[in-house]
Design an enzyme around this catalytic site. Structure first.
Site, PDB file in Angstrom:
ATOM      1  N   ARG A  27      44.806  28.172  34.249  1.00 52.70           N
ATOM      2  CA  ARG A  27      43.271  28.420  34.284  1.00 52.70           C
ATOM      3  C   ARG A  27      42.284  26.966  34.595  1.00 52.70           C
ATOM      4  O   ARG A  27      41.101  26.901  34.176  1.00 52.70           O
ATOM      5  CB  ARG A  27      42.844  29.034  32.924  1.00 52.70           C
ATOM      6  N   ARG A  31      35.760  28.394  33.283  1.00 54.10           N
ATOM      7  CA  ARG A  31      34.288  28.239  33.085  1.00 54.10           C
ATOM      8  C   ARG A  31      34.121  27.067  32.215  1.00 54.10           C
ATOM      9  O   ARG A  31      33.114  27.027  31.869  1.00 54.10           O
ATOM     10  CB  ARG A  31      34.228  29.745  31.989  1.00 54.10           C
ATOM     11  N   ARG A  40      30.703  30.247  40.770  1.00 55.04           N
ATOM     12  CA  ARG A  40      30.540  31.636  40.305  1.00 55.04           C
ATOM     13  C   ARG A  40      29.096  32.407  40.300  1.00 55.04           C
ATOM     14  O   ARG A  40      29.037  33.434  41.034  1.00 55.04           O
ATOM     15  CB  ARG A  40      31.190  31.851  38.978  1.00 55.04           C
ATOM     16  N   ASP A  77      43.135  36.833  40.791  1.00 59.62           N
ATOM     17  CA  ASP A  77      43.610  37.269  39.594  1.00 59.62           C
ATOM     18  C   ASP A  77      44.601  38.115  39.617  1.00 59.62           C
ATOM     19  O   ASP A  77      44.788  38.688  40.734  1.00 59.62           O
ATOM     20  CB  ASP A  77      42.397  37.987  38.977  1.00 59.62           C
ATOM     21  N   TYR A 154      47.609  46.638  31.527  1.00 56.69           N
ATOM     22  CA  TYR A 154      46.377  46.828  31.924  1.00 56.69           C
ATOM     23  C   TYR A 154      45.912  48.103  32.460  1.00 56.69           C
ATOM     24  O   TYR A 154      44.856  48.785  32.447  1.00 56.69           O
ATOM     25  CB  TYR A 154      45.644  45.559  32.865  1.00 56.69           C
TER      26      TYR A 154
END
Ligand code: CP3
Length: 345
Positions: A27, A31, A40, A77, A154
């Site tokens: 990652r 963020r 973004r 992703d 998921y």
């Protein structure tokens, strides 16, 4: 032309031990970086960023510019595959991903055939192409996908779950549907990773973030075997492309995982000690890991000491320094410099 043999990550993956281990972070585009948040915002939202090759390449390059990591990981992703297979996918701010659920034979039948996924995923291969031409010559480009079990958790639950309960429930109640879903994801993943390699990815990584919730025979059937199937198919087409496997929180399941699957490297999470990893996993080849992500939030002397202890524990064999899981949004970007200083001096 870059001489691939001179790239530190590729040397480690070929089994070479190095005085200073190469380093990157899971990652690393994310963020915690103000420049990521700005890009973004420009893209509109996370998925628009994933499907915009110029901006996705830009956020992939941001941590390379800031930290000169030895590898860049494609910005995308693991949930783009379900979307390419026809599942609805959206992200709820502050909560995470949401998907339409797949729990019945009819749900499964309604998904799209594997050979149509590239219609959705083409922008990702474009991102890889841009990166292959723009990265510094010494930086290795890593492509990736989720492992079938983790992606299935998921797709079955329609969201992230703390214990993967809905996926375990389907596995028990309707093993045929569960296994057909895993097979579909496996086939899509082989094609997706092959296309990333053909576009310029030099290494691929398979993220099985929830492998730790598969116990005993289920770990073998649903984590180890799908990984072996994917790696065997990739090696048949692209024998020189190394594969990193990350069966997170596998515990004893890490032992022998590389040999059993054909992976060139096993990524270790921080629930095991580096000394245990060296004695039980690195004996078979390259390992990656395994600094706890929380140190990137807390920093200080503990970060320096722990980083140095990990480098030392793995110094007698091939090692790629990384975190045990992704860096979190509350991490301090300056702590990355502290970690790099402790590794590179
Ligand atoms: O820098 C990199 O590591 C490359 C890009 C990357 C992302 N996700 C970007 C991302 C990679 C390799 C992933 C893998 C991924 N995605 C995994 C496996 C690794 C792991 O962390 O266990 C999983 C389980 C996912 C699914 C996913 N994506 C979740 C659960 C979430 C929400 C949770 C969160 O961290 O917000 C995402 C969103 C996501 N993927 C973000 C990023 C940068 C944050 C989205 C944002 O910008 O708002």
């Amino acid at each position: 032309m870059t001489n691939p043999a001179s790239k530190t990550i590729l040397k480690a993956l070929a089994g070479e031990k190095q005085a200073v281990p190469p380093v990157w972070m899971m990652r690393q585009a994310g963020r915690y970086l103000p420049e990521y948040r700005a890009t973004r915002a420009k893209a509109g939202d996370f998925l628009s960023l994933c499907y915009n090759p110029d901006l996705a390449a830009e956020v992939t390059l941001q941590p390379i510019r800031r930290y000169n990591f030895d590898a860049a990981i494609l910005f995308a992703d693991i949930l783009l595959i379900p979307q390419a297979l026809g599942a609805d996918l959206w992200f709820v701010t502050g909560e995470g991903p949401r998907l339409s659920t797949i729990t019945t034979p009819d749900d499964l039948k309604a998904l799209k055939p594997v050979d149509t996924i590239h219609e959705t995923l083409n922008p990702i291969y474009e991102t890889v192409k841009i990166l292959a031409s723009e990265l510094p010559r010494e930086t290795t480009l890593i492509g990736f996908a989720g492992a079938p079990w983790t992606v299935a958790t998921y797709m079955i639950a329609g969201r992230g779950t703390p214990d993967q309960g809905p996926a375990h429930a389907l596995r028990e109640a309707d093993p045929a549907t569960f296994e057909a879903l895993l097979d579909l994801i496996t086939a899509a993943t082989i094609d997706y990773l092959s296309m990333q390699i053909e576009a310029g990815a030099e290494v691929v990584k398979i993220f099985d973030s929830w492998a730790g919730s598969l116990k005993g025979d289920d770990f073998t059937k649903y984590a180890l075997k799908p990984a072996k199937k994917i790696i065997t198919a990739l090696k048949a087409k692209h024998p020189n492309t190394p594969v990193i496997a990350f069966p997170r929180e596998a515990g004893n399941g890490y032992i022998g995982f590389a040999k059993a699957t054909g992976a060139d490297c096993v990524a270790l999470d921080n629930s095991i000690s580096p000394e245990w990893g060296a004695a039980n996993v690195q004996v078979d080849g390259c390992v990656q890991g395994n600094l706890a992500s929380r140190h990137m939030v807390t920093g200080g002397q503990e970060l320096r000491d722990e980083t140095k202890a990990i480098v030392k524990a793995f110094e007698n064999g091939p090692h790629i320094f990384n975190l045990g899981h992704g860096i979190t949004p509350d991490a301090d970007p300056d702590n990355v410099h502290v970690m790099l200083e402790a590794i590179r001096g």
